[in-house]
Scaffold this motif. Structure first.
Motif, mmCIF file in Angstrom:
data_model
loop_
_atom_site.group_PDB
_atom_site.id
_atom_site.type_symbol
_atom_site.label_atom_id
_atom_site.label_comp_id
_atom_site.label_asym_id
_atom_site.label_seq_id
_atom_site.Cartn_x
_atom_site.Cartn_y
_atom_site.Cartn_z
ATOM 1 N N HIS A 201 13.352 -9.466 -2.919
ATOM 2 C CA HIS A 201 12.139 -8.699 -2.666
ATOM 3 C C HIS A 201 12.423 -7.583 -1.656
ATOM 4 O O HIS A 201 12.097 -6.416 -1.852
ATOM 5 C CB HIS A 201 11.106 -9.678 -2.107
ATOM 6 N N GLN B 86 0.752 -1.969 -7.856
ATOM 7 C CA GLN B 86 -0.465 -2.765 -7.965
ATOM 8 C C GLN B 86 -0.392 -4.011 -7.065
ATOM 9 O O GLN B 86 -1.371 -4.414 -6.466
ATOM 10 C CB GLN B 86 -0.599 -3.186 -9.440
ATOM 11 N N ASP B 87 0.813 -4.612 -6.998
ATOM 12 C CA ASP B 87 0.946 -5.872 -6.234
ATOM 13 C C ASP B 87 1.463 -5.646 -4.808
ATOM 14 O O ASP B 87 2.023 -6.551 -4.195
ATOM 15 C CB ASP B 87 1.825 -6.860 -6.990
ATOM 16 N N LYS B 89 3.765 -5.301 -2.890
ATOM 17 C CA LYS B 89 5.158 -5.522 -2.511
ATOM 18 C C LYS B 89 5.387 -5.433 -1.000
ATOM 19 O O LYS B 89 6.292 -4.759 -0.532
ATOM 20 C CB LYS B 89 6.093 -4.547 -3.236
ATOM 21 N N GLY B 140 -7.200 -7.573 0.304
ATOM 22 C CA GLY B 140 -6.401 -6.860 -0.699
ATOM 23 C C GLY B 140 -6.367 -5.362 -0.440
ATOM 24 O O GLY B 140 -5.313 -4.728 -0.522
ATOM 25 N N GLN B 144 -3.160 -2.992 0.411
ATOM 26 C CA GLN B 144 -2.772 -1.806 -0.347
ATOM 27 C C GLN B 144 -2.634 -0.602 0.578
ATOM 28 O O GLN B 144 -1.754 0.233 0.386
ATOM 29 C CB GLN B 144 -3.773 -1.538 -1.475
ATOM 30 N N ASN B 167 -5.827 -4.413 -8.587
ATOM 31 C CA ASN B 167 -6.175 -5.746 -8.081
ATOM 32 C C ASN B 167 -7.377 -5.736 -7.146
ATOM 33 O O ASN B 167 -7.642 -6.733 -6.479
ATOM 34 C CB ASN B 167 -4.986 -6.343 -7.312
#
Lengths: 297, 228
Positions: A201, B86-87, B89, B140, B144, B167
């Motif tokens: 990751h 989107q996720d 990371k 969330g 982001q 999301n």
């Protein structure tokens, strides 16, 4: 690379070791066992080598002189032998000296020959040494052709057999060492693969924000080197202690032991240095192979 | 600034993702990339930061041919492009501050300038007071915003966002759009792949529609044009 950056890589490398504690332990153990065996093999091989060299330099040709030969003819023969280009030296040995040596060599059983003193059946001889032991066969043949030479003897079979045994021992030892090094390398490579997977990751993000490939590689390389060095410590300790002990044991208990072992210094320290270098090499090699497959950087 | 000429991309498994795209995107533009799932949007985005290499054609970014670029030059390209997913990371064990600083640390910025820049972008995304939080402790939308902060912390000229609101609930999504608009107003080119019809139709910008690996529509103030 900046010093600060190098410090970061070092820190990360150490952290990696802790991250997969058990796997790190397993690879350090593998390196330890490998280097211990490699060290013992090398100590044996190097001593065998030294022993072989010593033997090689001891190979002598005995050229027996015709009983009928007069003094001038003997002198002529000596200079002819010395003129052969491969010959290093030719020493005269009278038949009395020859008998003395024979009796000496045979020890107790030699006394049987004492009765021969009156009618010595041996001949005078020249003991010939060659510059290169490989030339023994050739020189022996040449001497045989010379006038006033009764016959020529050298420990052909014994020496050749011994050389063969030494060579086999050398090759088997080398093959073993190389096989072991590969095993350790694969184990290190696997450990580092685990670290890479655990940090995939992080690596992904590093690549995304523009870290250079070497920036990503360094911590893993350092991890491999650390495993290699840590794995070398115990074998070095055992080898140094063991070799001192062995030398001591031989000196005190078996003073007449036929093989002279290489002296402790510098031998064990050179060997230790070599083990550290080998540890580092398999560490680097292991981490490079794992990175090539897994990192694609 | 971004130019694609007759770009094709066929994957090794035979899937034809991009089948001849020509497009130009200028400096400081805000562009939506829309289209059904599997239309080639993601490949289109990934080729720009050279996660994928085109099978044929040229992609020029800031004057450099990305397709022919040597591997060792890729890091430099990526420092000119911020990417947001989107996720998010984010790295779960690092604080908000550390996550953003990470992007500068790995390109070997000095500690002092890192600190200054990170605090600047954290105040831009309105998370200065949560710098010491871990990602799990954030909502969330906040996560982001951290990932956007990380993407722009080294001042890239292009910001690629792949479904940044995917999301998030609608209200939070609007917050993210505000932020992207602010970033765009500072001169950064923003490219956003999205499925969010409401956003595209309300917050009107240039729309490039990709379908079957081709550009099917390119409108200056376009609409989403698909039924969700």
């Amino acid at each position: 690379m900046k010093i600060k950056t190098f410090g970061r890589h070092g820190k990360e490398g150490f952290k990696n070791l802790g991250r997969n504690g058990w796997m790190t332990f397993a690879s350090i153990s593998a390196v330890t066992v490998t280097l211990l065996l490699v060290g013992v093999c090398l100590a044996l091989l190097l001593n065998l080598n030294a022993f072989g060299d010593q033997l090689e330099s001891d190979v002598e040709i005995s050229a027996f002189v015709d009983i009928t030969a007069k003094q001038e003819q003997q002198d002529e023969l000596k200079s002819k032998i010395e003129n052969i280009s491969e010959v290093e030296s030719a020493t005269f040995q009278s038949k009395e000296e020859g008998l003395d040596q024979l009796i000496d060599n045979l020890g107790d059983e030699g006394e049987v020959f004492e009765s021969l003193r009156e009618e010595n059946p041996l001949s005078d001889a020249f003991l010939v040494k060659t510059k290169d032991p490989q030339d023994v066969n050739k020189v022996a043949e040449e001497i045989e052709q010379l006038e006033n030479v009764q016959n020529v003897e050298f420990a052909e079979d014994t020496v050749n057999k011994l050389f063969k045994v030494l060579e086999i021992a050398r090759n088997v030892g080398l093959a073993l060492v190389i096989g072991l090094l590969f095993t350790a390398m694969f184990l290190i490579s696997n450990t580092i693969k685990l670290t890479i997977v655990a940090r995939s990751h992080e690596i992904e993000i590093m690549k995304l924000v523009g870290a250079t490939n070497w920036f990503i590689r360094w911590p893993f390389l350092i991890e491999g080197v650390l495993i290699g060095i840590l794995g070398a410590l115990i074998p070095i300790g055992i080898l140094i202690y063991g070799y001192y002990y062995l030398i001591d044991l031989i000196a005190n208990r078996f003073p007449t032991f036929i093989i002279d072992l290489l002296p402790v210094t510098p031998f064990v320290y050179q060997l230790s240095g070599l083990l550290v270098v080998l540890g580092v090499i398999i560490g680097v090699w292991g981490s490079l192979t794992s990175m090539r497959k897994f990192l694609k950087v | 600034m971004i130019e694609m000429k007759d770009v094709w991309k066929t994957y090794n498994n035979g899937i034809k993702a991009i089948n001849g795209i020509d497009i130009k995107i200028g400096k400081s533009e805000f562009v939506y990339i829309v289209g059904p799932s599997g239309a080639g949007k993601s490949t289109f985005m990934r080729m720009m930061y050279r996660e994928e290499v085109p099978t044929s054609g040229t992609i020029i970014i800031n004057g450099k041919d990305v397709g022919k670029m040597k591997n060792k030059h890729v890091p430099k390209l990526r420092r000119e492009i911020g990417v947001v997913f989107q996720d998010f990371k984010l790295l779960p064990k690092l604080t908000v501050y550390e996550n953003v600083a990470f992007a500068l640390e790995v390109i070997e910025e000095s500690k002092a300038s890192t600190r200054k820049r990170v605090m600047e972008v954290l105040s831009l995304v309105n998370l200065k007071n949560k710098a010491r939080f871990l990602p799990d402790e954030l909502s969330g939308g906040e996560q982001q915003r951290v990932s956007i902060a990380r993407a722009i912390v080294n001042n890239p000229s292009i910001l690629l966002t792949d479904e940044p609101t995917g999301n998030l609930d609608p209200e939070t999504a609007w917050g993210i759009m505000d932020l992207l608009d602010q970033i765009n107003n500072r001169g950064t080119t923003v490219i956003m792949a999205t499925h969010n019809k409401d956003i595209v139709n309300t917050f009107r910008k240039r729309v490039i529609a990709i379908d079957g690996g081709l550009v099917t529509r390119d409108e200056a103030r376009g609409e989403y044009g698909y039924e969700n």
